[in-house]
Design an enzyme around this catalytic site. Structure first.
Site, PDB file in Angstrom:
ATOM      1  CB  SER A 182      -2.140  -9.408  -5.395  1.00 23.59           C
ATOM      2  OG  SER A 182      -1.360  -8.497  -6.130  1.00 23.59           O
ATOM      3  CE  LYS A 190      -0.756  -1.986  -5.045  1.00 20.85           C
ATOM      4  NZ  LYS A 190      -0.246  -1.181  -3.896  1.00 20.85           N
ATOM      5  CB  SER A 191      -3.759   3.348  -7.881  1.00 20.93           C
ATOM      6  OG  SER A 191      -4.318   2.227  -7.227  1.00 20.93           O
ATOM      7  CB  SER A 251      -0.891   0.003   1.248  1.00 17.83           C
ATOM      8  OG  SER A 251      -1.673   1.178   1.304  1.00 17.83           O
TER       9      SER A 251
END
Length: 225
Positions: free
Chosen positions: A133, A65-66, A61
């Site tokens: 993941s 990534k996003s 987190s």
């Protein structure tokens, strides 16, 4: 759902009712028939000028990534290509709103995302997933659903200390106080990919550099021109 209205039915690993009778467990296979499309994969490729793949972005987190996924999607669009981001937070507002963050719920969330990504690949799209993941076996499940040829595992390898210092959503702070259980990197493990197709550390590369690195990789694999 009837055979005439559902064209693709994929197997769902790990979701067989072992208490059902053999006849009941086989009912779906007996009564649901897959219907082939009249448009071939080659025709979709010719129309979109791209090869469908799923770029599976995994990492802690706050790793980026996003942000990276949406930057790559924007670059594809600017080139006249069609991509789509399946973002973990967005998915949990809708498709996986009934799931928590236990290992079994995480596995089911990843399975659902992989099924959607596989359908989007069948439609010819390039898909970027942005999910923590954390477990290798869950990522392997996603690979098996999507298919080896269409699955690209990218480790957004930004270090835990950097992710926690960023803490854009305040999640690490809550996890340290015990307000969030099963939080990856704090109270739950993250299994680092051993052989990802690509690693990107967003602490060492700017967003533009990270997005370009990802795009260059897609070009090197002849997935986009």
């Amino acid at each position: 759902m009837t055979p005439s209205t559902h064209s693709l039915v994929r197997p769902r690993p790990g979701h067989v009712d072992t208490n059902a009778t053999p006849a009941a467990r086989g009912a779906t296979c007996l009564n649901v028939v897959k219907h082939p499309s009249l448009v071939s994969a080659a025709e979709r490729h010719a129309l979109l000028h791209q090869q469908p793949v799923t770029v599976w972005l995994t990492g802690l987190s706050g790793a980026g990534k996003s942000t990276l996924a949406y930057a790559a999607e924007r670059r594809l669009h600017a080139q006249g290509r069609l991509g789509f981001v399946l973002d973990g937070d967005n998915i949990r507002h809708h498709l996986s709103s009934d799931l928590g963050f236990s290992p079994s719920d995480r596995r089911e969330n990843i399975r659902r995302v992989a099924e959607v990504a596989a359908l989007m690949n069948d439609a010819g799209l390039i898909v970027f997933t942005a999910l923590i993941s954390p477990r290798q076996e869950d990522r392997d499940q996603a690979r098996s659903i999507i298919g080896e040829a269409r699955f690209i595992e990218v480790h957004v390898s930004t270090a835990l200390a950097v992710c926690e210092a960023r803490d854009p959503k305040g999640l690490y702070e809550k996890a340290r106080t015990g307000a969030i259980p099963h939080f990856t990197g704090v109270s739950a493990p993250y299994e680092t990919p051993q052989s990802p197709a690509l690693r990107i550390d967003t602490d060492l590369c700017s967003l533009d550099q990270s997005a370009q690195k990802l795009m260059d990789f897609l070009v090197s694999r002849s997935l986009v021109s």
